[in-house]
Design an enzyme around this catalytic site. Structure first.
Site, PDB file in Angstrom:
ATOM      1  N   LEU A 147       1.356  29.166  37.567  1.00 27.45           N
ATOM      2  CA  LEU A 147       2.627  29.675  38.078  1.00 27.45           C
ATOM      3  C   LEU A 147       3.661  29.359  37.009  1.00 27.45           C
ATOM      4  CD1 LEU A 147       2.589  28.502  41.820  1.00 27.45           C
ATOM      5  CD2 LEU A 147       2.118  30.785  40.937  1.00 27.45           C
ATOM      6  N   ASP A 148       4.500  30.326  36.663  1.00 27.61           N
ATOM      7  CA  ASP A 148       5.457  30.066  35.590  1.00 27.61           C
ATOM      8  C   ASP A 148       6.542  29.103  36.065  1.00 27.61           C
ATOM      9  OD1 ASP A 148       7.525  31.559  36.847  1.00 27.61           O
ATOM     10  OD2 ASP A 148       6.822  33.415  35.925  1.00 27.61           O
ATOM     11  N   LEU A 149       7.407  28.726  35.136  1.00 35.46           N
ATOM     12  CA  LEU A 149       8.404  27.679  35.376  1.00 35.46           C
ATOM     13  C   LEU A 149       9.199  27.897  36.659  1.00 35.46           C
ATOM     14  CD1 LEU A 149       9.931  25.167  34.178  1.00 35.46           C
ATOM     15  CD2 LEU A 149      11.483  26.815  33.108  1.00 35.46           C
TER      16      LEU A 149
END
Length: 282
Positions: A147-149
């Site tokens: 999951l990105d930032l």
């Protein structure tokens, strides 16, 4: 001439290749290459040391390869020089001088990742990662997908590198569901067109089942289910439709659901549920 007919004897390897390839190696060129070490050696019970160590939960394959390059992994006191080294077991293998145990049964955990954390072990820029926030008593785990930032929600963590890879491969068809809050104008008809897939700047995104949940003014919540999970796929697809994503939450990965797990919370999946799920994976 009769000896030259030996190739047909190799044909049993062909079904093995057919299982492993995504669908592009059925051509004669691919077939000529295909008596690969993985096919023949795995039949003998041999596997690459990087694969065995990942499966044992030592680290991801990529991290294991880095450890091998650093000379940190040995067998019977002799440093292993390549991640392609074939072994039948981890007997005699050490990491930093410590013996490696044979793989224990896979474990899987649900983690509610908050926004603002990177899904990585360490960041060169010193930004916080999930490993900075996970409970200290958790075993060594690897994330299933990323999951990105700024994306929050369900992140599965596993002790088993083989399970991680299995769940991430598009060919296994494990669904991921997201809820996106987005600003702009979009119709249900536009979202339904995504079921056929879409190409954006030369990148092909596969089937996406998208539905408009509710709208307030120009803000809307959209639910999207997909099986590929390419980098920033949901954001890129919605931005292509003229929407600006302000919040993105993963709510489901396969049969495992975020439910009411609080942000930062970790909960182990029951072993029975994991076994049933793995039996259905191909």
């Amino acid at each position: 001439m009769s000896q030259k007919k030996a190739p047909p004897a190799r044909k049993p390897a062909s079904p093995v290749r057919a299982k492993r390839r995504p669908g592009q190696q059925s051509r004669p060129g691919g077939a000529a290459k295909s008596p690969r070490p993985e096919a023949t050696h795995s039949d003998k019970g041999e596997h690459r040391v990087a694969k065995l160590l990942a499966r044992a939960g030592v680290a991801s394959r990529r991290e294991v390869e880095r450890m091998i390059a650093e000379g940190r992994i040995a067998r019977d006191g002799e440093v292993i020089g390549t991640p392609a080294t074939l072994l039948k077991s981890l007997h005699g293998v050490t990491v930093d001088g410590n013996p490696v145990n044979e793989p224990a049964p896979a474990r899987l955990f649900r983690y509610h990742k908050p926004a603002g954390l990177l899904t990585t072990e360490r960041d060169p820029r010193g930004r916080p990662t999930i490993y900075d926030k996970l409970p200290a008593d958790l075993p060594r785990v690897m994330p299933v997908g990323r999951l990105d930032l700024n994306t929050e929600g369900l992140l599965l963590l596993t002790t088993d590198g083989g399970l991680k890879r299995q769940m991430e491969l598009p060919s296994t068809g494990v669904e991921r569901t997201y809820r996106a809050r987005a600003y702009g104008e979009v119709s249900q008809a536009q979202l339904e067109d995504l079921i056929e897939g879409i190409e954006i700047e030369g990148i092909r995104y596969g089937r996406i089942d998208a539905n408009l949940e509710r709208r307030t003014g120009r803000n809307q919540w959209i639910e999207l289910t997909l099986t590929e999970g390419k980098n920033r796929e949901v954001r890129r697809v919605l931005e292509h439709l003229g929407l600006k994503v302000s919040r993105l939450i993963r709510t489901r990965y396969g049969p495992f659901i975020l439910e009411d797990l609080p942000a930062g919370g970790v909960e182990e999946v029951r072993q029975h549920d994991l076994v049933v799920f793995r039996k259905g994976l191909k």
